[in-house]
Write a protein that holds these residues in place. Sequence first.
Motif, PDB file in Angstrom:
ATOM      1  N   ALA A  95      17.886 -42.176  23.512  1.00 21.49           N
ATOM      2  CA  ALA A  95      16.979 -43.732  23.703  1.00 21.49           C
ATOM      3  C   ALA A  95      16.054 -43.721  25.078  1.00 21.49           C
ATOM      4  O   ALA A  95      15.062 -44.128  24.901  1.00 21.49           O
ATOM      5  CB  ALA A  95      18.299 -44.651  23.796  1.00 21.49           C
ATOM      6  N   ILE A  96      16.791 -43.131  26.091  1.00 20.02           N
ATOM      7  CA  ILE A  96      15.974 -43.154  27.201  1.00 20.02           C
ATOM      8  C   ILE A  96      14.775 -42.120  27.241  1.00 20.02           C
ATOM      9  O   ILE A  96      13.531 -42.314  27.519  1.00 20.02           O
ATOM     10  CB  ILE A  96      16.853 -42.955  28.640  1.00 20.02           C
ATOM     11  CG1 ILE A  96      17.599 -44.212  28.476  1.00 20.02           C
ATOM     12  CG2 ILE A  96      15.954 -42.822  29.843  1.00 20.02           C
ATOM     13  CD1 ILE A  96      18.926 -44.082  29.701  1.00 20.02           C
ATOM     14  N   GLY A  97      15.229 -40.889  26.741  1.00 21.65           N
ATOM     15  CA  GLY A  97      14.094 -39.881  26.725  1.00 21.65           C
ATOM     16  C   GLY A  97      12.899 -40.138  25.861  1.00 21.65           C
ATOM     17  O   GLY A  97      11.937 -40.011  25.934  1.00 21.65           O
ATOM     18  N   ALA A 128       9.598 -43.145  18.560  1.00 24.11           N
ATOM     19  CA  ALA A 128      10.507 -44.454  18.618  1.00 24.11           C
ATOM     20  C   ALA A 128      11.673 -44.237  17.710  1.00 24.11           C
ATOM     21  O   ALA A 128      12.676 -45.103  18.002  1.00 24.11           O
ATOM     22  CB  ALA A 128       9.307 -45.370  17.935  1.00 24.11           C
ATOM     23  N   ALA A 129      11.594 -43.825  16.474  1.00 25.11           N
ATOM     24  CA  ALA A 129      12.760 -43.460  15.679  1.00 25.11           C
ATOM     25  C   ALA A 129      13.759 -42.822  16.225  1.00 25.11           C
ATOM     26  O   ALA A 129      14.807 -43.313  15.979  1.00 25.11           O
ATOM     27  CB  ALA A 129      12.218 -43.037  14.193  1.00 25.11           C
ATOM     28  N   SER A 130      13.617 -41.927  17.089  1.00 29.33           N
ATOM     29  CA  SER A 130      14.608 -40.997  17.576  1.00 29.33           C
ATOM     30  C   SER A 130      15.139 -41.783  18.941  1.00 29.33           C
ATOM     31  O   SER A 130      16.315 -41.893  19.094  1.00 29.33           O
ATOM     32  CB  SER A 130      13.991 -39.859  18.367  1.00 29.33           C
ATOM     33  OG  SER A 130      13.613 -38.938  17.166  1.00 29.33           O
ATOM     34  N   ALA A 131      14.481 -42.842  19.512  1.00 26.85           N
ATOM     35  CA  ALA A 131      15.007 -43.476  20.663  1.00 26.85           C
ATOM     36  C   ALA A 131      15.851 -44.641  19.834  1.00 26.85           C
ATOM     37  O   ALA A 131      16.947 -44.922  20.435  1.00 26.85           O
ATOM     38  CB  ALA A 131      13.795 -44.547  21.242  1.00 26.85           C
ATOM     39  N   ALA A 132      15.431 -45.200  18.751  1.00 28.57           N
ATOM     40  CA  ALA A 132      16.352 -46.096  18.073  1.00 28.57           C
ATOM     41  C   ALA A 132      17.892 -45.412  17.686  1.00 28.57           C
ATOM     42  O   ALA A 132      18.844 -46.219  17.781  1.00 28.57           O
ATOM     43  CB  ALA A 132      15.495 -46.624  16.747  1.00 28.57           C
ATOM     44  N   ALA A 133      17.595 -44.154  17.132  1.00 31.71           N
ATOM     45  CA  ALA A 133      18.729 -43.541  16.439  1.00 31.71           C
ATOM     46  C   ALA A 133      19.552 -43.276  17.948  1.00 31.71           C
ATOM     47  O   ALA A 133      20.859 -43.407  17.752  1.00 31.71           O
ATOM     48  CB  ALA A 133      18.367 -42.141  15.987  1.00 31.71           C
ATOM     49  N   GLY A 134      19.220 -43.147  18.973  1.00 30.86           N
ATOM     50  CA  GLY A 134      19.874 -42.858  20.202  1.00 30.86           C
ATOM     51  C   GLY A 134      20.489 -44.157  20.578  1.00 30.86           C
ATOM     52  O   GLY A 134      21.704 -44.011  20.840  1.00 30.86           O
ATOM     53  N   LEU A 135      19.938 -45.396  20.467  1.00 29.54           N
ATOM     54  CA  LEU A 135      20.487 -46.398  20.543  1.00 29.54           C
ATOM     55  C   LEU A 135      21.766 -46.671  19.581  1.00 29.54           C
ATOM     56  O   LEU A 135      22.914 -47.047  20.232  1.00 29.54           O
ATOM     57  CB  LEU A 135      19.676 -47.753  20.578  1.00 29.54           C
ATOM     58  CG  LEU A 135      18.810 -47.929  22.058  1.00 29.54           C
ATOM     59  CD1 LEU A 135      17.856 -49.190  21.441  1.00 29.54           C
ATOM     60  CD2 LEU A 135      19.772 -48.428  22.999  1.00 29.54           C
ATOM     61  N   ILE A 137      23.601 -44.493  18.196  1.00 29.38           N
ATOM     62  CA  ILE A 137      24.520 -43.584  18.635  1.00 29.38           C
ATOM     63  C   ILE A 137      25.387 -43.986  19.675  1.00 29.38           C
ATOM     64  O   ILE A 137      26.649 -44.076  19.732  1.00 29.38           O
ATOM     65  CB  ILE A 137      24.093 -42.125  18.810  1.00 29.38           C
ATOM     66  CG1 ILE A 137      23.603 -41.671  17.756  1.00 29.38           C
ATOM     67  CG2 ILE A 137      25.172 -41.249  19.314  1.00 29.38           C
ATOM     68  CD1 ILE A 137      22.705 -40.227  17.816  1.00 29.38           C
ATOM     69  N   ALA A 138      24.589 -44.572  20.809  1.00 28.69           N
ATOM     70  CA  ALA A 138      25.162 -44.982  22.057  1.00 28.69           C
ATOM     71  C   ALA A 138      26.018 -46.411  21.925  1.00 28.69           C
ATOM     72  O   ALA A 138      27.104 -46.684  22.477  1.00 28.69           O
ATOM     73  CB  ALA A 138      24.181 -45.128  23.199  1.00 28.69           C
ATOM     74  N   LEU A 139      25.446 -47.073  20.988  1.00 30.02           N
ATOM     75  CA  LEU A 139      26.174 -48.390  20.870  1.00 30.02           C
ATOM     76  C   LEU A 139      26.989 -48.648  19.711  1.00 30.02           C
ATOM     77  O   LEU A 139      27.552 -49.784  19.147  1.00 30.02           O
ATOM     78  CB  LEU A 139      24.992 -49.420  20.929  1.00 30.02           C
ATOM     79  CG  LEU A 139      24.220 -49.672  22.035  1.00 30.02           C
ATOM     80  CD1 LEU A 139      23.227 -50.501  21.952  1.00 30.02           C
ATOM     81  CD2 LEU A 139      25.176 -49.619  23.209  1.00 30.02           C
ATOM     82  N   TRP A 140      27.282 -47.734  18.906  1.00 32.51           N
ATOM     83  CA  TRP A 140      28.324 -47.617  17.637  1.00 32.51           C
ATOM     84  C   TRP A 140      29.449 -48.212  18.082  1.00 32.51           C
ATOM     85  O   TRP A 140      30.083 -47.746  19.040  1.00 32.51           O
ATOM     86  CB  TRP A 140      28.235 -46.226  17.019  1.00 32.51           C
ATOM     87  CG  TRP A 140      28.939 -46.252  15.498  1.00 32.51           C
ATOM     88  CD1 TRP A 140      30.258 -45.972  15.275  1.00 32.51           C
ATOM     89  CD2 TRP A 140      27.980 -46.457  14.376  1.00 32.51           C
ATOM     90  NE1 TRP A 140      30.246 -46.311  13.984  1.00 32.51           N
ATOM     91  CE2 TRP A 140      28.880 -46.458  13.317  1.00 32.51           C
ATOM     92  CE3 TRP A 140      26.715 -46.529  14.077  1.00 32.51           C
ATOM     93  CZ2 TRP A 140      28.572 -46.775  12.152  1.00 32.51           C
ATOM     94  CZ3 TRP A 140      26.260 -46.798  12.814  1.00 32.51           C
ATOM     95  CH2 TRP A 140      27.310 -46.835  11.969  1.00 32.51           C
ATOM     96  N   PRO A 141      30.143 -49.115  17.286  1.00 26.93           N
ATOM     97  CA  PRO A 141      31.450 -49.647  17.583  1.00 26.93           C
ATOM     98  C   PRO A 141      32.225 -48.619  17.635  1.00 26.93           C
ATOM     99  O   PRO A 141      32.427 -47.455  16.906  1.00 26.93           O
ATOM    100  CB  PRO A 141      31.736 -50.652  16.473  1.00 26.93           C
ATOM    101  CG  PRO A 141      30.236 -50.969  15.903  1.00 26.93           C
ATOM    102  CD  PRO A 141      29.558 -49.755  15.867  1.00 26.93           C
ATOM    103  N   ALA A 142      33.133 -48.763  18.612  1.00 30.76           N
ATOM    104  CA  ALA A 142      34.346 -47.884  18.859  1.00 30.76           C
ATOM    105  C   ALA A 142      35.452 -48.067  17.537  1.00 30.76           C
ATOM    106  O   ALA A 142      35.521 -49.152  17.236  1.00 30.76           O
ATOM    107  CB  ALA A 142      35.207 -48.097  20.139  1.00 30.76           C
ATOM    108  N   ARG A 143      36.123 -47.063  17.292  1.00 32.41           N
ATOM    109  CA  ARG A 143      37.196 -47.392  16.359  1.00 32.41           C
ATOM    110  C   ARG A 143      38.487 -47.944  16.996  1.00 32.41           C
ATOM    111  O   ARG A 143      38.693 -47.759  18.102  1.00 32.41           O
ATOM    112  CB  ARG A 143      37.639 -45.859  15.718  1.00 32.41           C
ATOM    113  CG  ARG A 143      36.682 -45.077  15.074  1.00 32.41           C
ATOM    114  CD  ARG A 143      37.032 -43.781  14.329  1.00 32.41           C
ATOM    115  NE  ARG A 143      37.086 -44.412  13.027  1.00 32.41           N
ATOM    116  CZ  ARG A 143      37.316 -43.350  12.223  1.00 32.41           C
ATOM    117  NH1 ARG A 143      37.873 -42.147  12.716  1.00 32.41           N
ATOM    118  NH2 ARG A 143      37.614 -43.512  10.824  1.00 32.41           N
ATOM    119  N   ARG A 144      39.051 -49.052  16.051  1.00 34.99           N
ATOM    120  CA  ARG A 144      40.022 -49.461  16.624  1.00 34.99           C
ATOM    121  C   ARG A 144      41.417 -48.640  16.313  1.00 34.99           C
ATOM    122  O   ARG A 144      41.417 -48.078  15.237  1.00 34.99           O
ATOM    123  CB  ARG A 144      40.319 -51.028  15.795  1.00 34.99           C
ATOM    124  CG  ARG A 144      39.259 -51.759  16.434  1.00 34.99           C
ATOM    125  CD  ARG A 144      39.529 -53.202  15.857  1.00 34.99           C
ATOM    126  NE  ARG A 144      38.289 -53.484  15.029  1.00 34.99           N
ATOM    127  CZ  ARG A 144      38.321 -54.445  14.085  1.00 34.99           C
ATOM    128  NH1 ARG A 144      39.368 -55.280  14.016  1.00 34.99           N
ATOM    129  NH2 ARG A 144      37.178 -54.925  13.544  1.00 34.99           N
TER     130      ARG A 144
END
Length: 157
Positions: A95-97, A128-135, A137-144
């Motif tokens: 996302a950042i890179g 831009a698409a790779s940055a969005a994919a990074g977000l 991945i980073a923000l995907w909800p954790a498994r309960r």
Amino acid sequence: MTAASAPRDEARAERPARGVHQYLALVIGIVYLLVGVVGFAITGFDEWTVHDHSQTLLVFAINPLHNVVHLLIGLLGVLLWSRSASARTYGWILAIGYGAAFVYGLIVVDDPEANVLNINGADNVLHAASAAAGLLIALWPARRATGRTTPAARAGA
């Protein structure tokens, strides 16, 4: 169950299932790793920062320095996908890179002197698409936690 297989079964039961974000990190890592390798077949290893839009992989402009970036991003994805926390770290790196690469590309796309990565318009869209994919991945909800127990835990082992 034999005594020899019990530790293996317990270790398998303790390992959390992998999440979608982890597999996404792995797939993106493999794709970027392959793009980096194939890129060198196109550009060779000379003129590392050349601005030559005739050197393309599909519609994406590349040069050897750009290929190295792809190899590093790919390698990180392959190395960091297996644990949820490290996959999320990889997501933030993407996302950042790639967010920064997108902004950089907007600035230098028409400036051959400053465009050391040989970025074109198609690259900007992919960044831009790779940055969005990074977000993602980073923000995907954790498994309960499901509250399920293993057979060994139910048996009191």
